[in-house]
Design a protein around this motif. Structure first.
Motif, mmCIF file in Angstrom:
data_model
loop_
_atom_site.group_PDB
_atom_site.id
_atom_site.type_symbol
_atom_site.label_atom_id
_atom_site.label_comp_id
_atom_site.label_asym_id
_atom_site.label_seq_id
_atom_site.Cartn_x
_atom_site.Cartn_y
_atom_site.Cartn_z
ATOM 1 N N ILE A 85 -45.465 4.235 -6.868
ATOM 2 C CA ILE A 85 -44.903 3.228 -7.967
ATOM 3 C C ILE A 85 -45.862 2.734 -9.039
ATOM 4 O O ILE A 85 -45.965 2.911 -10.171
ATOM 5 N N ILE A 86 -46.963 2.223 -8.292
ATOM 6 C CA ILE A 86 -48.062 1.573 -9.094
ATOM 7 C C ILE A 86 -48.709 2.619 -9.808
ATOM 8 O O ILE A 86 -49.531 2.591 -11.012
ATOM 9 N N ARG A 87 -49.221 3.770 -9.244
ATOM 10 C CA ARG A 87 -49.619 5.074 -9.664
ATOM 11 C C ARG A 87 -49.108 5.299 -11.054
ATOM 12 O O ARG A 87 -49.654 5.630 -12.019
ATOM 13 N N SER A 88 -47.600 5.459 -10.818
ATOM 14 C CA SER A 88 -47.112 5.886 -12.115
ATOM 15 C C SER A 88 -47.082 4.747 -13.391
ATOM 16 O O SER A 88 -47.279 5.127 -14.528
ATOM 17 N N ASP A 89 -47.328 3.518 -12.653
ATOM 18 C CA ASP A 89 -47.289 2.425 -13.854
ATOM 19 C C ASP A 89 -48.583 2.507 -14.686
ATOM 20 O O ASP A 89 -48.570 2.510 -15.932
ATOM 21 N N LEU A 115 -61.753 5.595 -20.157
ATOM 22 C CA LEU A 115 -60.821 4.457 -19.973
ATOM 23 C C LEU A 115 -59.717 5.055 -18.909
ATOM 24 O O LEU A 115 -59.316 4.202 -17.963
ATOM 25 N N ARG A 116 -59.479 6.136 -18.898
ATOM 26 C CA ARG A 116 -58.385 6.736 -17.969
ATOM 27 C C ARG A 116 -59.299 6.718 -16.543
ATOM 28 O O ARG A 116 -58.433 6.353 -15.515
ATOM 29 N N THR A 117 -60.468 7.183 -16.502
ATOM 30 C CA THR A 117 -61.227 7.271 -15.373
ATOM 31 C C THR A 117 -61.264 5.768 -14.578
ATOM 32 O O THR A 117 -60.984 5.582 -13.336
ATOM 33 N N GLN A 118 -61.571 4.830 -15.541
ATOM 34 C CA GLN A 118 -61.494 3.418 -15.119
ATOM 35 C C GLN A 118 -60.438 2.966 -14.353
ATOM 36 O O GLN A 118 -60.455 1.974 -13.634
ATOM 37 N N THR A 119 -59.228 3.697 -14.754
ATOM 38 C CA THR A 119 -57.882 3.010 -14.146
ATOM 39 C C THR A 119 -58.035 3.342 -12.318
ATOM 40 O O THR A 119 -57.325 3.021 -11.592
ATOM 41 N N ASN A 120 -58.851 4.464 -12.100
ATOM 42 C CA ASN A 120 -59.239 4.744 -10.710
ATOM 43 C C ASN A 120 -57.904 5.030 -9.805
ATOM 44 O O ASN A 120 -57.644 4.736 -8.727
ATOM 45 N N ILE A 121 -57.126 5.731 -10.334
ATOM 46 C CA ILE A 121 -55.509 6.220 -9.910
ATOM 47 C C ILE A 121 -55.701 6.853 -8.668
ATOM 48 O O ILE A 121 -54.951 6.979 -7.585
ATOM 49 N N SER A 122 -56.939 7.707 -8.399
ATOM 50 C CA SER A 122 -57.041 8.567 -7.421
ATOM 51 C C SER A 122 -57.256 7.900 -6.064
ATOM 52 O O SER A 122 -57.188 8.282 -5.064
ATOM 53 N N LYS A 193 -47.011 -7.051 -15.634
ATOM 54 C CA LYS A 193 -48.127 -6.344 -14.821
ATOM 55 C C LYS A 193 -49.254 -5.560 -15.834
ATOM 56 O O LYS A 193 -49.188 -5.566 -16.988
ATOM 57 N N GLY A 194 -50.436 -5.672 -15.386
ATOM 58 C CA GLY A 194 -51.618 -5.246 -16.463
ATOM 59 C C GLY A 194 -52.975 -5.752 -15.742
ATOM 60 O O GLY A 194 -52.986 -5.998 -14.565
ATOM 61 N N TRP A 195 -53.880 -5.407 -16.549
ATOM 62 C CA TRP A 195 -55.324 -5.645 -15.918
ATOM 63 C C TRP A 195 -56.099 -6.784 -16.527
ATOM 64 O O TRP A 195 -55.664 -7.243 -17.489
ATOM 65 N N ILE A 196 -56.556 -7.505 -15.664
ATOM 66 C CA ILE A 196 -57.286 -8.878 -15.842
ATOM 67 C C ILE A 196 -58.644 -8.847 -15.488
ATOM 68 O O ILE A 196 -58.845 -8.049 -14.203
ATOM 69 N N TYR A 197 -59.718 -9.367 -15.921
ATOM 70 C CA TYR A 197 -60.955 -9.303 -15.330
ATOM 71 C C TYR A 197 -61.141 -10.164 -14.335
ATOM 72 O O TYR A 197 -60.490 -11.248 -13.920
#
Length: 432
Positions: A85-89, A115-122, A193-197
């Motif tokens: 679920i989190i990977r999909s988001d 930027l895509r790579t930084q999401t580290n979904i793998s 939901k989102g990214w924070i430092y």
């Protein structure tokens, strides 16, 4: 959940960037008593009547959680969540399909791939063990794990395409994932939901975290903001922020202001707040029309802050902040604020006369929604409905007029197609 805000951003940015030098504030109140909350409160004989008591507010919040896809009850948030679920988001990269500009220069496909790579979904496991954090300073929630501002237009400086919202100090977050470089957390807050430092979060255990999720004794910021000295830092709390009280004496209350040690762990810094401080209230304000209007006017003439930037508010964060002073936690985005729990009147298909009748029957402080914008209804003057809202721009005599501030106006303001705000309204929302 995040995509609707991006559509709004694109529209708002295009409206502002089409502006001309025309100076005309028709429809916007520029002087006089209507720029005070007292004027509107005096028009309403029931302004101080309690709309919902504490139990009613709690019930409404439960309905909001059940009906809104972005709002959650952190007190019952699970200790683990399904990774898929989190990977999909996280893997929704549709924003990157658009042309984007960094400091006026179009970003490359290589930059987008970084930027895509930084999401580290793998690295997301099948089951995620939730970590717990408390925000230690006001911070942005980003669509991607970067602090760099990207825009849809090379000239734009106001509508950062990656900016989602802001979180205030003392806000609890469930930490679900970490960026590849380790600088950003992907989190679930109360309504986003989102990214924070990561430097803006103090890590803690679940028991301590729950003390910030649902404090039993607390102060609420009722002015547009409050600044406290926490350690050596001046920390800003925006309206509606909740600060847990740990001690009370005749002259002051001591709150547990969150800070971060050198290892990133949460520290509770005791900070004294004088009882004479008029920017805070012990506990939530009573939910009355008068209190909603007074809270909204705290932001009058403040700059328009897309996603909470400029330490200010956009249209939906104004509504969100005002309502959390009375303990109601609405969704962050305007489209969900329009359709969440409450008494909602569908205005679509009504003519102008029918719309006026429906609006005139509303409790002042109700929300009026239209595509990509939401306002707070104040009441009537000379049979015209007025509202307070954070406004980017409007059209007058066929030309775009940039406002970029919180204004009081009637509903005759025009949109890009030449029709009025009144004609564009889709819903009237009383949160009860």
């Amino acid at each position: 959940m995040l995509r609707s805000m991006k559509k709004t951003l694109a529209l708002c940015a295009s409206l502002v960037l089409m502006s001309t030098a025309q100076i005309c504030n028709a429809g916007i109140v520029s002087t006089g008593a209507m720029l005070t909350p007292e004027y509107w409160i005096q028009q309403n004989p029931n302004a101080n009547a309690v709309i919902l008591d504490a139990k009613g507010v709690s019930n409404l919040n439960s309905k909001i959680v059940s009906e809104s896809p972005s709002v959650c009850d952190l007190a019952s948030y699970p200790t683990s969540v399904t990774g898929v679920i989190i990977r999909s988001d996280i893997a929704d990269y549709s924003l990157l399909e658009d042309d984007l500009y960094l400091r006026g220069v179009k970003v490359s496909d290589n930059y987008k791939n970084i930027l895509r790579t930084q999401t580290n979904i793998s690295a997301i496991p099948g089951t995620i063990s939730v970590q717990y954090g408390v925000v230690v300073r006001r911070c942005p929630v980003r669509n991607l794990p970067t602090g760099e501002a990207l825009f849809y237009d090379p000239e734009d400086k106001d509508f950062d395409a990656l900016q989602e919202t802001m979180l205030d100090p003392c806000e609890p977050v469930a930490i679900l994932h970490t960026s590849q470089n380790g600088y950003f957390y992907y989190v679930q807050a109360r309504n986003y939901k989102g990214w924070i430092y990561k430097g803006n979060v103090g890590l803690t255990d679940r028991k301590t975290w729950l003390e910030y999720v649902k404090p039993s004794n607390f102060l609420v910021v009722t002015d547009k903001d409050l600044t406290l000295k926490v350690g050596a830092e001046q920390v800003l709390y925006q309206q509606g922020s909740v600060l847990p009280i740990v001690k009370e004496v005749p002259e002051y209350r001591t709150v547990a202001a969150p800070a971060r040690d050198k290892n990133g762990r949460l520290i509770k810094e005791p900070v004294n707040v004088l009882k004479s401080n008029t920017k805070v209230n012990k506990g939530f304000l009573p939910y009355t029309s008068a209190n909603i209007i007074k809270s909204a006017f705290k932001f009058y003439n403040s700059p328009y802050g897309w996603g909470g930037l400029k330490d200010s508010v956009d249209c939906s964060s104004l509504v969100f902040n005002v309502y959390r002073t009375v303990g109601i936690y609405l969704p962050r985005n305007a489209d969900e604020q329009e359709t969440t729990a409450g008494a909602i009147v569908n205005l679509s298909g009504m003519d102008i006369a029918q719309r006026n009748v429906q609006i005139g029957a509303l409790v002042p402080g109700a929300a009026l929604a239209m595509p990509n914008h939401i306002v707070l209804y104040l009441g009537q003057n000379n049979d015209e409905a007025y509202a307070i809202h954070s406004l980017g721009s409007h059209v007058e005599n066929g030309a775009r007029k940039v406002e970029m501030k919180v204004v009081v106006s009637d509903l005759k303001l025009k949109r890009a197609d030449g029709a009025s705000y009144l004609a564009h309204l889709t819903s009237a929302c009383e949160y009860r």
